[in-house]
Design an enzyme around this catalytic site. Structure first.
Site: not given
Length: 323
Positions: A153, A230, A254, A259, A285, A287-288
């Protein structure tokens, strides 16, 4: 009344949604609870909304005897031992789709920032700007060969956005999927040909350190490498060696190896040489990290959690416990 634990703070609307039907204990953040503090809260919890800083394994589950549902407010669940959850009869859900678009946007942002020296330019202006000088010539997307590794996606959403940048070629690397807008190539060919390589690969046994010294020995000279998948898909020390050798032009990320909590040899920090390298661009991080997106993710996770605790079907199961 059911008891729900939130290991990170959530939006007020989400908290109110959960408090209407359950007793809620929430970490006010932003730092995660220690393992012992989390375990104490989970000891009497029926449900848990988990976040990127969390992990689930046999030891965690053994200290949470009442736990029946975990709703992950995230897309990837490689930090969660689904087999252990199955044995414990714990339903696990996740949110696979809401992070796609903002993560793809960030991937292109990182590619542009690294290729066009955005961070260095910002520092120079702040240090005292005397007007234009012939410096900081970089690499743009227009006219470049770009490779997208991983056509799930997020990878397909990255390809969507590349359509407007005038790339000379868009290569696609994925043994399981094909995007008709890309030229399918293998990984080694992509690294040899592409000026920019954007990684959108989940972490699996097969993808661990997919990008290593051997692959980076043959990169297109000056390549811009971007990782939004990742952290451990990339061997960060190998990237540092390639940067120091001048083969790799820049690295932007990112996500980081530190992690990936479920890996037994996970490092506890990003390599210092990588942090201090002038040709790296990093985000924490993000991304969202779009306000409306995070609210939607938390609300979806809350709905999944409440549905699982009520014995109803959930939209995005990673594992559904069988009563």
């Amino acid at each position: 009344m059911k008891r729900i634990v939130l290991s990170q703070p959530v939006h007020a609307e989400v908290l109110a949604r959960l408090q209407a039907v359950a007793e809620v204990v929430m970490n006010l953040g932003p730092d995660p609870w220690t393992a012992d503090v989390l375990a104490e809260h989970l000891r009497t919890a029926d449900g848990w909304m988990a976040f990127m800083t969390d992990r689930i394994d046999t030891e965690v589950l053994a200290r949470a005897p009442r736990l029946r549902a975990v709703a992950c407010a995230l897309k990837g669940y490689d930090n969660f031992d689904l087999a252990a959850c199955a044995r414990a009869g714990v339903t696990v859900s996740f949110v696979p789709d809401l992070l796609t678009e903002p993560t793809a946007e960030l991937a292109l942002g990182l590619a542009i920032a690294a290729g066009r020296h955005i961070l260095d330019g910002d520092r120079r202006v702040r240090a005292g700007y005397g007007g234009w000088r012939p410096s900081l010539y970089g690499t743009g997307l227009n006219g470049s060969t770009v490779a997208v590794v991983g056509l799930g996606a997020v990878g397909r959403a990255i390809v969507d956005r590349l359509q407007g940048f005038g790339c000379a070629r868009v290569l696609g690397v994925d043994p399981m999927q094909i995007d008709a807008r890309t030229e399918p190539v293998d990984l080694a060919t992509a690294f040899t040909l592409a000026r920019h390589v954007l990684l959108a690969v989940p972490l699996t046994e097969q993808s661990f350190h997919l990008v290593d010294d051997e692959l980076l020995a043959h990169v297109h000279q000056g390549q811009i490498l971007v990782n939004v998948g990742r952290g451990s898909v990339v061997d960060e020390h190998a990237v540092l060696r390639a940067l120091n050798a001048g083969r790799l032009g820049a690295y932007a990320a990112d996500v980081y190896e530190m992690e990936d909590w479920n890996l037994p040899d996970r490092p506890d920090s990003i390599p210092e040489g990588l942090i201090n390298h002038p040709r790296t661009t990093f985000t924490p991080h993000l991304g969202s990290a779009v306000r409306e997106v995070r609210l939607a993710i938390e609300m979806r996770a809350a709905d999944n959690l409440l549905a699982a605790l009520a014995g109803r079907s959930i939209d995005n199961p990673a594992y559904v416990a069988v009563a």
